[in-house]
Design an enzyme around this catalytic site. Structure first.
Site, PDB file in Angstrom:
ATOM      1  N   HIS A 220       0.835  -1.207   0.000  1.00  0.00           N
ATOM      2  CA  HIS A 220       0.000   0.000   0.000  1.00  0.00           C
ATOM      3  C   HIS A 220       0.872   1.261   0.000  1.00  0.00           C
ATOM      4  O   HIS A 220       0.717   2.141  -0.850  1.00  0.00           O
ATOM      5  CB  HIS A 220      -0.925  -0.021   1.229  1.00  0.00           C
ATOM      6  CG  HIS A 220      -1.781   1.201   1.370  1.00  0.00           C
ATOM      7  ND1 HIS A 220      -3.124   1.205   1.059  1.00  0.00           N
ATOM      8  CD2 HIS A 220      -1.494   2.463   1.782  1.00  0.00           C
ATOM      9  CE1 HIS A 220      -3.621   2.408   1.271  1.00  0.00           C
ATOM     10  NE2 HIS A 220      -2.656   3.197   1.717  1.00  0.00           N
ATOM     11  N   GLU A 221       1.795   1.337   0.953  1.00  0.00           N
ATOM     12  CA  GLU A 221       2.634   2.534   1.059  1.00  0.00           C
ATOM     13  C   GLU A 221       3.525   2.682  -0.166  1.00  0.00           C
ATOM     14  O   GLU A 221       3.804   3.793  -0.611  1.00  0.00           O
ATOM     15  CB  GLU A 221       3.467   2.511   2.345  1.00  0.00           C
ATOM     16  CG  GLU A 221       2.645   2.461   3.643  1.00  0.00           C
ATOM     17  CD  GLU A 221       1.569   3.548   3.751  1.00  0.00           C
ATOM     18  OE1 GLU A 221       1.732   4.619   3.122  1.00  0.00           O
ATOM     19  OE2 GLU A 221       0.564   3.329   4.455  1.00  0.00           O
TER      20      GLU A 221
ATOM     21  N   HIS B 125       1.753   4.586  -2.828  1.00  0.00           N
ATOM     22  CA  HIS B 125       1.873   6.043  -2.663  1.00  0.00           C
ATOM     23  C   HIS B 125       3.237   6.517  -3.162  1.00  0.00           C
ATOM     24  O   HIS B 125       3.349   7.544  -3.824  1.00  0.00           O
ATOM     25  CB  HIS B 125       1.727   6.432  -1.189  1.00  0.00           C
ATOM     26  CG  HIS B 125       0.323   6.351  -0.660  1.00  0.00           C
ATOM     27  ND1 HIS B 125      -0.736   6.992  -1.260  1.00  0.00           N
ATOM     28  CD2 HIS B 125      -0.193   5.717   0.427  1.00  0.00           C
ATOM     29  CE1 HIS B 125      -1.845   6.756  -0.558  1.00  0.00           C
ATOM     30  NE2 HIS B 125      -1.544   5.977   0.461  1.00  0.00           N
TER      31      HIS B 125
ATOM     32  N   HIS C 154       3.409   6.756  -6.906  1.00  0.00           N
ATOM     33  CA  HIS C 154       2.669   7.943  -7.352  1.00  0.00           C
ATOM     34  C   HIS C 154       3.592   9.160  -7.267  1.00  0.00           C
ATOM     35  O   HIS C 154       3.606  10.019  -8.149  1.00  0.00           O
ATOM     36  CB  HIS C 154       1.459   8.128  -6.426  1.00  0.00           C
ATOM     37  CG  HIS C 154       0.341   8.936  -7.016  1.00  0.00           C
ATOM     38  ND1 HIS C 154      -0.807   9.204  -6.330  1.00  0.00           N
ATOM     39  CD2 HIS C 154       0.195   9.530  -8.214  1.00  0.00           C
ATOM     40  CE1 HIS C 154      -1.623   9.929  -7.084  1.00  0.00           C
ATOM     41  NE2 HIS C 154      -1.032  10.135  -8.229  1.00  0.00           N
TER      42      HIS C 154
HETATM   43 ZN    ZN Z   1      -2.858   5.265   1.979  1.00  0.00          ZN
END
Ligand code: ZN
Length: 703
Positions: free
Chosen positions: A493-494, A497, A500
């Site tokens: 998940h991290e 980010h 991105h």
């Molecule tokens: Zn998040």
């Protein structure tokens, strides 16, 4: 420090700030590493004593840039926005380094330096946001004949700035401006007081037991915590509080029903009129809602929800309400089935004739064990950290064609690793610091933080840098650390980010990477990455038993997969209830004719799987919306899940096309950052609007 002059002719490095750094490099003893902003930071050399001089100097430069911006006669990108961005970006970047160190290697000294400078940073933000002449200059730029020819990313920067000036009240007439400031001040006081009351209510509660029979089922560390709490209170036996690391295991594992009941009832009544006097959040909730409505009215919005959505992907409160209710129509029948099944199991297997609210979690844990027969502990033995990380990098490479390569630079702790991200053609795209292990002085949880944004000035390109921070446990006696499957998901998940932030191709810092991305769309790349923790091909490749080295057995994976959607109807319904409550309180709620408690009751009747307990005072501790940033934004969790499920669907259509689809997602979504509205990124990738079918299907809520 001189005023910023001739910005049009300045090269990337030649600002007054950079000149100061240059001269200080001549005298090494004088160097302040927080002012060395043209390279990766010397994290090992930044001392608390560096903070105040660096922040003072950089605020000075930023103020000078503002003063100069006022005097520009014909505003253009180069003479107005570029120098302001340059000065602001350096100030906020240095401040982010301080904030980061405060989060990962906290000491009383760095905390003091942070707290000393925080008011200055807040004041600077206000000075900028409320600057009427600056706003007028941006308006003149936006109305100038050259504006339509600016690069779209630059137009987006200007449009965001104009929007933020307006939402900050800069365009209000003087008497309204005064009231606006008063309301904001009062709202921030109420929010702080709300959080304080919840904290006090949580911290001041104790349930005391003398009989060891009450401990049945509890993990040893919870028993130890309860023992220690009793000892601190000068008592024998065990004392249970409401903090999550105790409350949750009690609800999950305590066989003693009266223990679960006592903690549950105390928890739902926190900071309400049923709690100890002096910390009732009821009046604060009413005042907050009234003041938020007034704030929105001053800015010309119908209600606070509309104001909140002005910076989000969702357009109107009605659109959000439709979305949430549509989701509810699918989730509720499933939640009701799950509830009936749980009740039957509790009657037949657990001897409970009724399932009370304090039984739900405990019975669910038993049902899940009974049905799927594996423990998270068993799974954890297969996910050794080096293997998982290699698997993560391999997944990224297969999706986007970029490599993570070890790199070196000064770090703040020996655990920290640095990677450079390299494109297929050898181009270095950016850097990622990874700080994976828990330790004293490090904030709990997991997060991605921006270290710096991509930015081009003339020929010079500043590449983006991200921090990936987790709090995993270390391995025992020289063995590698093992991660629970939920921790593997957190890591992916991290990293979503981070990608991105790092794969951006935008040259303007204010809309590069995650900067300027709408709140309700920013979780798309991160939630999307989680999916790859559920693919057999991936899991097999990134697992190695800590003792035998064997990959995770397919039969175990199969049971994990079967359990993936366990009680998804009930958890989704809970999210829906909070989203609806939040959105209705900030749009349709009328305090003259209605109460917050009655509103919540109606919403539960509409969407929940089971009625609430009569003393449920959830809104009194709903910190997300009354003491956090989620007001009229709680729906964002589910909104972003719709986007990520839809995107993932496209990736699974044809496994042979993975690289092609990955390249398109990279160029249309990840590379664009906030330079284009999230809905346009989405349409460019999928060729249509988002559709919740994929989310419903992945959650088993439709056939
Ligand atoms: Zn998040």
């Amino acid at each position: 420090m001189g005023a910023v002059q001739n910005p049009r002719h300045r090269a990337f490095h030649a600002s007054t700030a950079a000149t100061d750094i240059f001269s200080s490099r001549m005298q090494p003893a004088m160097t302040n590493p927080l002012l060395e902003l043209d390279s990766l930071p010397r994290f090992d050399a930044i001392l608390p004593a560096h903070v105040t001089p660096a922040i003072d100097e950089l605020i000075g430069h930023a103020d000078a840039a503002m003063a100069h911006a006022e005097t520009v006669v014909l505003p253009t990108w180069d003479n107005l926005v570029a120098p302001l961005t340059y000065a602001n970006e350096r100030l906020w970047r240095a401040w982010r380094h301080v904030n980061h160190l405060q989060a990962v290697v906290n000491t009383p000294e760095i905390r003091q330096a942070f707290n000393e400078n925080l008011p200055k940073m807040t004041a600077f933000g206000t000075r900028f946001g409320q600057h009427a002449m600056l706003y007028a200059q941006y308006q003149r730029l936006a109305e100038s004949p050259a504006f339509p020819d600016l690069h779209p990313a630059r137009r987006q920067v200007v449009n965001h700035a104009l929007r933020d000036f307006r939402l900050g009240g800069v365009a209000l007439p003087e008497e309204k401006k005064l009231r606006f400031a008063q309301v904001r001040q009062e709202l921030s006081r109420l929010s702080a007081k709300f959080a304080e009351n919840v904290l006090d209510a949580t911290d001041n509660y104790t349930y005391h037991v003398e009989d060891a029979a009450a401990l049945d089922g509890l993990p040893p560390e919870v028993v130890a915590t309860a023992r220690e709490k009793a000892r601190q209170q000068g008592r024998t036996g065990w004392a249970f509080g409401l903090q999550m690391p105790v409350y949750l295991p009690v609800q999950m594992h305590a066989k003693d029903r009266s223990l679960r009941r006592a903690l549950y009832l105390a928890s739902i009544a926190r900071a309400s009129e049923l709690d100890a006097p002096g910390r009732d959040n009821g009046p604060l909730v009413d005042q907050t809602l009234a003041l938020r409505a007034e704030l929105a009215g001053l800015l010309g919005f119908d209600n606070f929800a509309s104001l909140s959505l002005a910076t989000k992907m969702a357009e109107t409160p009605a659109q959000v309400l439709d979305f949430v209710r549509n989701l509810a129509s699918h989730a509720r029948p499933m939640a009701q089935r799950e509830r009936a099944e749980l009740e039957a199991f509790a009657r037949g297997e657990l001897g409970l004739n009724t399932v009370e609210p304090w039984d739900v979690t405990w019975a669910s844990v038993k049902l899940k064990q009974d049905r799927y027969g594996f423990s998270p502990q068993e799974v954890k033995q297969y996910f050794t950290e080096p293997k998982v990380l290699a698997g993560l990098f391999g997944t990224i490479e297969s999706l986007y064609g970029v490599h993570f390569e070890s790199d070196t630079a000064p770090v703040w702790h020996e655990d920290v690793r640095l990677y450079r991200v390299v494109d297929a053609d050898g181009r270095v795209l950016g850097h990622c610091y990874m700080d994976l292990y828990a330790r004293e002085g490090k904030r709990s949880g997991a997060w991605m933080d921006i270290s710096r944004n991509r930015q081009r000035r003339g020929e010079a390109l500043q590449t983006p840098v991200a921090h990936l921070v987790c709090n995993f446990g270390r391995g025992a006696d020289g063995q590698p650390a093992t991660l629970g499957h939920d921790e593997v998901i957190t890591l992916f998940h991290e990293m979503g980010h981070c990608l991105h932030q790092l794969l951006t191709e935008v040259d303007e810092a204010d809309v590069a990477g995650v900067a300027g991305v709408e709140w309700d769309a920013v979780e798309l790349p991160s939630q999307f990455m989680e999916n790859f923790c559920w693919e057999w091909r991936n899991l097999e490749g990134m697992s190695a038993h800590v003792e035998t080295g064997a990959p995770i057995p397919f039969a175990l994976f199969d049971r994990m997969l079967a359990a993936k959607n366990f009680h998804i109807g009930m958890t989704t319904s809970r999210h829906i209830e909070f989203s609806l409550l939040d959105m209705l309180l900030h749009s349709e709620f009328d305090s003259a004719a209605d109460s917050v408690l009655a509103s919540h009751q109606r919403i539960r009747d509409e969407v929940a799987a089971a009625p609430a307990h009569e003393s449920d005072r959830f809104t009194r501790s709903f910190s997300h919306i009354f003491a956090g940033g989620y007001a009229a934004g709680y729906y964002s969790y589910k909104w972003a899940e719709v986007l990520s499920a839809d995107v993932y669907d496209a990736f699974t259509e044809d496994p042979n096309q993975l690289a092609t689809i990955g390249a398109r997602f990279r160029s249309e979504v990840l590379a664009r950052g906030g330079s284009r509205p999230a809905i346009e990124n989405f349409r460019a990738f999928l060729g249509r609007d988002p559709d919740m079918t994929a989310l419903l299907r992945q959650g088993g809520m439709v056939a």
